[in-house]
Design a protein around this motif. Structure first.
Motif, PDB file in Angstrom:
ATOM      1  N   SER A 197     -12.069   2.721 -24.917  1.00 43.96           N
ATOM      2  CA  SER A 197     -11.734   4.112 -25.220  1.00 43.96           C
ATOM      3  C   SER A 197     -11.082   4.808 -24.015  1.00 43.96           C
ATOM      4  CB  SER A 197     -12.997   4.878 -25.620  1.00 43.96           C
ATOM      5  OG  SER A 197     -13.679   5.306 -24.469  1.00 43.96           O
ATOM      6  N   THR A 198     -11.183   4.210 -22.843  1.00 45.14           N
ATOM      7  CA  THR A 198     -10.641   4.895 -21.658  1.00 45.14           C
ATOM      8  C   THR A 198      -9.172   4.546 -21.473  1.00 45.14           C
ATOM      9  OG1 THR A 198     -11.307   3.072 -20.242  1.00 45.14           O
ATOM     10  CG2 THR A 198     -12.866   4.868 -20.484  1.00 45.14           C
ATOM     11  N   ASP A 199      -8.499   5.361 -20.659  1.00 42.86           N
ATOM     12  CA  ASP A 199      -7.072   5.139 -20.424  1.00 42.86           C
ATOM     13  C   ASP A 199      -6.846   3.776 -19.796  1.00 42.86           C
ATOM     14  OD1 ASP A 199      -6.492   7.639 -21.331  1.00 42.86           O
ATOM     15  OD2 ASP A 199      -6.624   8.562 -19.343  1.00 42.86           O
ATOM     16  N   PRO A 200      -5.886   3.014 -20.329  1.00 43.01           N
ATOM     17  CA  PRO A 200      -5.631   1.695 -19.749  1.00 43.01           C
ATOM     18  C   PRO A 200      -5.107   1.805 -18.315  1.00 43.01           C
ATOM     19  CG  PRO A 200      -4.028   2.214 -21.448  1.00 43.01           C
ATOM     20  CD  PRO A 200      -5.036   3.307 -21.462  1.00 43.01           C
ATOM     21  N   VAL A 201      -5.355   0.759 -17.542  1.00 41.22           N
ATOM     22  CA  VAL A 201      -4.919   0.762 -16.148  1.00 41.22           C
ATOM     23  C   VAL A 201      -3.443   0.425 -16.091  1.00 41.22           C
ATOM     24  CG1 VAL A 201      -5.191  -0.339 -13.921  1.00 41.22           C
ATOM     25  CG2 VAL A 201      -7.172   0.081 -15.365  1.00 41.22           C
ATOM     26  N   HIS A 202      -2.707   1.179 -15.294  1.00 45.83           N
ATOM     27  CA  HIS A 202      -1.287   0.899 -15.134  1.00 45.83           C
ATOM     28  C   HIS A 202      -1.066   0.016 -13.913  1.00 45.83           C
ATOM     29  CE1 HIS A 202       2.964   1.315 -15.082  1.00 45.83           C
ATOM     30  NE2 HIS A 202       2.965   1.963 -13.935  1.00 45.83           N
ATOM     31  N   LYS A 203      -1.719   0.383 -12.841  1.00 42.35           N
ATOM     32  CA  LYS A 203      -1.450  -0.310 -11.590  1.00 42.35           C
ATOM     33  C   LYS A 203      -2.584  -0.014 -10.625  1.00 42.35           C
ATOM     34  CE  LYS A 203       2.049   0.561  -8.239  1.00 42.35           C
ATOM     35  NZ  LYS A 203       3.405   1.078  -8.080  1.00 42.35           N
ATOM     36  N   VAL A 204      -2.977  -1.015  -9.856  1.00 43.31           N
ATOM     37  CA  VAL A 204      -3.983  -0.813  -8.820  1.00 43.31           C
ATOM     38  C   VAL A 204      -3.354  -1.218  -7.507  1.00 43.31           C
ATOM     39  CG1 VAL A 204      -6.301  -1.373  -8.034  1.00 43.31           C
ATOM     40  CG2 VAL A 204      -5.772  -1.437 -10.466  1.00 43.31           C
ATOM     41  N   SER A 205      -3.643  -0.447  -6.462  1.00 44.27           N
ATOM     42  CA  SER A 205      -3.033  -0.754  -5.178  1.00 44.27           C
ATOM     43  C   SER A 205      -4.055  -0.582  -4.065  1.00 44.27           C
ATOM     44  CB  SER A 205      -1.854   0.180  -4.945  1.00 44.27           C
ATOM     45  OG  SER A 205      -1.658   0.374  -3.569  1.00 44.27           O
ATOM     46  N   VAL A 206      -3.980  -1.447  -3.061  1.00 44.09           N
ATOM     47  CA  VAL A 206      -4.828  -1.252  -1.883  1.00 44.09           C
ATOM     48  C   VAL A 206      -3.949  -0.991  -0.665  1.00 44.09           C
ATOM     49  CG1 VAL A 206      -6.792  -2.558  -2.727  1.00 44.09           C
ATOM     50  CG2 VAL A 206      -4.977  -3.747  -1.519  1.00 44.09           C
ATOM     51  N   ILE A 207      -2.764  -0.428  -0.922  1.00 46.53           N
ATOM     52  CA  ILE A 207      -1.918   0.000   0.199  1.00 46.53           C
ATOM     53  C   ILE A 207      -2.388   1.395   0.590  1.00 46.53           C
ATOM     54  CG2 ILE A 207       0.425   0.523   0.938  1.00 46.53           C
ATOM     55  CD1 ILE A 207       1.372  -1.277  -1.341  1.00 46.53           C
ATOM     56  N   PRO A 208      -2.765   1.585   1.852  1.00 47.29           N
ATOM     57  CA  PRO A 208      -3.212   2.922   2.240  1.00 47.29           C
ATOM     58  C   PRO A 208      -2.097   3.928   2.000  1.00 47.29           C
ATOM     59  CG  PRO A 208      -3.544   1.344   4.017  1.00 47.29           C
ATOM     60  CD  PRO A 208      -2.740   0.656   2.972  1.00 47.29           C
ATOM     61  N   THR A 209      -2.445   5.077   1.442  1.00 47.11           N
ATOM     62  CA  THR A 209      -1.413   6.082   1.202  1.00 47.11           C
ATOM     63  C   THR A 209      -1.323   7.008   2.400  1.00 47.11           C
ATOM     64  OG1 THR A 209      -2.876   7.746   0.298  1.00 47.11           O
ATOM     65  CG2 THR A 209      -2.066   6.072  -1.223  1.00 47.11           C
ATOM     66  N   SER A 210      -0.217   7.703   2.482  1.00 50.55           N
ATOM     67  CA  SER A 210      -0.042   8.592   3.628  1.00 50.55           C
ATOM     68  C   SER A 210      -0.977   9.789   3.521  1.00 50.55           C
ATOM     69  CB  SER A 210       1.406   9.053   3.709  1.00 50.55           C
ATOM     70  OG  SER A 210       1.785   9.624   2.487  1.00 50.55           O
ATOM     71  N   LYS A 211      -1.599   9.980   2.366  1.00 48.95           N
ATOM     72  CA  LYS A 211      -2.534  11.103   2.233  1.00 48.95           C
ATOM     73  C   LYS A 211      -3.930  10.730   2.688  1.00 48.95           C
ATOM     74  CE  LYS A 211      -0.304  14.106  -0.980  1.00 48.95           C
ATOM     75  NZ  LYS A 211       0.366  13.461  -2.126  1.00 48.95           N
ATOM     76  N   GLY A 212      -4.130   9.476   3.088  1.00 48.64           N
ATOM     77  CA  GLY A 212      -5.417   9.102   3.647  1.00 48.64           C
ATOM     78  C   GLY A 212      -6.293   8.258   2.745  1.00 48.64           C
ATOM     79  N   ALA A 213      -5.898   8.077   1.461  1.00 41.48           N
ATOM     80  CA  ALA A 213      -6.693   7.205   0.594  1.00 41.48           C
ATOM     81  C   ALA A 213      -6.418   5.751   0.982  1.00 41.48           C
ATOM     82  CB  ALA A 213      -6.319   7.439  -0.865  1.00 41.48           C
ATOM     83  N   LEU A 214      -7.427   4.928   0.844  1.00 42.03           N
ATOM     84  CA  LEU A 214      -7.255   3.523   1.230  1.00 42.03           C
ATOM     85  C   LEU A 214      -6.678   2.700   0.082  1.00 42.03           C
ATOM     86  CD1 LEU A 214     -10.570   3.063   3.202  1.00 42.03           C
ATOM     87  CD2 LEU A 214      -8.294   3.410   4.115  1.00 42.03           C
ATOM     88  N   GLY A 215      -6.811   3.215  -1.112  1.00 41.25           N
ATOM     89  CA  GLY A 215      -6.265   2.500  -2.268  1.00 41.25           C
ATOM     90  C   GLY A 215      -6.295   3.437  -3.456  1.00 41.25           C
ATOM     91  N   TYR A 216      -5.716   3.019  -4.567  1.00 38.42           N
ATOM     92  CA  TYR A 216      -5.800   3.883  -5.739  1.00 38.42           C
ATOM     93  C   TYR A 216      -5.620   3.077  -7.013  1.00 38.42           C
ATOM     94  CZ  TYR A 216      -0.726   3.639  -5.305  1.00 38.42           C
ATOM     95  OH  TYR A 216       0.559   3.208  -5.181  1.00 38.42           O
TER      96      TYR A 216
END
Ligand code: ADP
Ligand code: MG
Ligand code: ZN
Length: 609
Positions: A438-457
């Motif tokens: 029932s949840t939104d399907p995953v489009h893409k997962v990344s472990v590249i740190p973003t410039s905003k400080g997240a380690l992955g998304y």
């Protein structure tokens, strides 16, 4: 003398000629009448006074005569009166007879008036010097300040092709349509198809937005007009708007072509949020002109406007409306393979030693932008040259990376152990999402740190707009958000700070389920939230002031129970599908990015490699 020098000399002559003329006009029309005619007296009155013995002293010059009085009127006596001389041969005799003191004045006016000229010329010369310097520095003539600084380079001359851009294949695909249109506009206009007028490239600095725009013009073989938002910020008000007008005029004449506005945030900043003083009015005018121009021309006249920014959030909403920059393209930091491609492009003209592995270099530069990578290649080459070597070695690259990293600090390459944890965390989110239909399907997962400080998304792709959510569906969404933290718990046996953001969202939603949606038995269908905090799921919500302490306590207990139920659901799923989780994390560690389809595939195969 070259053309530019000639122009400069011409400018100087013109300037001084104009100033002399102005000075002369001033002298004749304003200065002389002011000083001389003010107290002008007719000759007859002068003679009259002379005979009456009321004149004390007279100064003669060629064309005039100045006198002072000694009558009864004190004020009259303090002034010098001025008379235009008539041809009167008896004047000297009359003066002698009247016993008046008289003298003559030098015809040129003496030293004082000459000094006056110099004093007048000095500021003029200073202004000239200033303008002249500006002209030479800016390269643009002062006379053409309003002209657009946009340089026109024939499309072929940008010389950039998509093969010079690495790791942005998806973006290139999106731009293909625009290139086709620029190559053969008739094909589109014949069918009445409308292309977006404006394309906005959004992404962190150094990811190749400017390069991409140039490559688009290069691929289409059309002229490329580029101007940077900061160029618009000029000293004279109204100049920015004039530039925009000029730019579009030039572009329309050369269609099909691309107009590229780099760093558009410099002018396109939201009118409400713009705080800077002084340039405010100027920018607003420029922005308005830009909007007017964009509205003013037909969608299919062959001019495609591209713009780039790394701060889309500050842009004025009006810019993003349909018919303006209605297509946004995300230019992201490169993935592992993307980095390898970029390194390939930039080392194509660099002689590499045998031991250099671009694949390895790509692996250890997670989070680096294209510009960083170009910089590394350059640094490494410099190191080799300094040591007089013919080829660039792996050691040079390692040193270069260290230097660039030291300059970037925040983008420290992740330690392997940390990277593993991030891979499992993001893998956890993705796997739970995949397992709960029932949840939104995953489009893409990344472990590249973003410039905003997240380690992955983890990027979800909503399949359709949802208007209503059941309690069951909400709990499943919470399970997805908790999946990262639970995965860390299942694999490493402890928790980390990486889930703080997840927990914030989870708590907010759970609380609304209790206080706004009436989803618990214990509290029933009553609204406990105050009306002030209405917002979308996850926004801050405030409690009503009039609830009892017991109710408040129950709200806390029920909120916690909902979260814990979801956590248990996530934990059960991840434990049951441990091998799929391992597989996803392994792929993330290796490639840094995994697409939704791959995850689906892994789950269908039960995690088998
Ligand atoms: P942005 O405009 O996004 O800040 P630029 O296009 O100005 O980035 O990139 C600066 C330089 O970095 C480019 O001139 C190019 O040498 C290099 N570069 C950046 N991204 C890429 C890429 N994807 N492929 C190849 N080179 C790149
Ligand atoms: Mg740029
Ligand atoms: Zn998370």
């Amino acid at each position: 003398m070259d053309k530019k020098q000639k122009k400069n000399v011409g400018f100087s002559i013109g300037y001084f000629g104009l100033m002399m003329l102005l000075a002369w006009v001033f002298q004749v029309l304003v200065y002389q009448p002011m000083v001389l005619r003010l107290q002008e007296v007719p000759y007859s009155e002068f003679l009259h006074k002379l005979e009456a013995g009321e004149i004390e002293e007279v100064v003669l010059s060629e064309s005039r005569l100045l006198y002072t009085c000694c009558g009864d009127d004190e004020e009259e006596n303090s002034r010098r009166h001025n008379v235009v001389r008539v041809d009167d041969p008896d004047l000297i005799e009359r003066l002698t007879q009247a016993g008046v003191e008289f003298s003559a004045e030098e015809p040129t006016g003496g030293l004082i008036s000459q000094l006056g000229w110099i004093i007048m010329l000095l500021p003029l010369a200073l202004i000239w010097y200033f303008l002249f310097r500006r002209m030479q520095q800016g390269g643009a003539s002062v006379m053409s300040i309003g002209k657009s600084k946009a340089r026109e380079i024939a499309g072929e001359l940008t010389g950039v092709k998509f093969e010079d851009v690495g790791g942005l294949d998806e973006v290139e695909l999106e731009l293909r349509e625009i290139i086709d249109f620029l190559k053969e506009p008739q094909r589109y206009t014949r069918l009445g198809a409308k292309l977006p007028k404006g394309v906005l490239l959004v992404g962190p600095p150094g990811t190749g937005k400017t390069l991409l725009a140039r490559a688009t013009a290069g691929e289409a073989g059309v002229p490329f007009f580029s101007i940077s938002g900061s160029d618009f910020v000029e000293m004279f008000v109204g100049v920015g708007a004039a530039r925009v007008r000029d730019l579009f005029e030039q572009a329309k004449a050369k269609a099909p072509c691309i107009v590229f506005i780099d760093e558009i945030d410099a002018i396109g900043q939201s009118r409400a949020s713009a705080m800077s003083l002084g340039t405010n009015d100027e920018r607003e005018q420029t922005l308005n002109q830009l909007l007017a121009e964009m509205d003013g021309f037909e969608a299919n006249n062959g001019v495609v406007i591209m713009a780039a920014t790394n701060r889309p959030e500050v842009l004025d909403r009006a810019l993003l409306r349909p018919g303006r920059f209605d297509r946004q393209i995300q230019v992201v930091l490169p993935t592992d393979t993307g980095r390898q491609q970029i390194l390939q492009i930039h080392t194509s003209k660099v002689p590499l030693a045998e031991d250099v592995s671009l694949k390895r270099l790509a692996q250890i530069t997670a989070g680096f932008s294209g510009a960083d990578l170009a910089n590394i290649v350059n640094e490494a080459a410099l190191l080799a040259v300094r040591q007089g070597r013919e080829t660039v070695s792996m050691e040079d690259f390692d040193l270069a990376i260290e230097r660039v990293v030291a300059g970037l600090q925040r983008r420290m390459a992740l330690k392997p152990e940390l990277k593993r944890r991030v891979a499992y965390h993001e893998g956890g989110h993705a796997l739970v999402a995949q397992l709960l239909p029932s949840t939104d399907p995953v489009h893409k997962v990344s472990v590249i740190p973003t410039s905003k400080g997240a380690l992955g998304y983890t990027l979800h792709m909503p399949e359709e707009d949802t208007y209503l959510l059941s309690k069951q569906e909400l709990q499943e969404q919470l399970a997805v958000m908790l999946g990262g933290r639970v995965a860390e718990w299942v694999i490493f046996g402890d928790r980390s700070t990486g889930a703080a953001n997840d927990l914030e969202r989870v708590s907010a939603i759970a609380r609304r389920m209790v206080t706004e949606f009436g989803m618990t038995e214990a509290l029933g269908p009553v609204r406990y939230a105050s009306d002030a905090g209405m917002g979308y799921l996850g926004s801050a919500n405030m409690m009503r002031q009039d609830i009892s302490p017991e109710t408040a306590k129950t709200i806390d207990i029920e909120t916690r129970r909902i979260v814990e139920d979801s956590e248990a659901l996530a934990e059960r799923l991840l434990k049951d599908h441990r091998s799929a989780l391992d597989r996803i994390a392994a792929i993330l560690l290796e490639k840094e990015v995994i697409l939704g389809d791959e995850i689906r595939h892994i789950v269908e195969q039960g995690g088998a490699a």
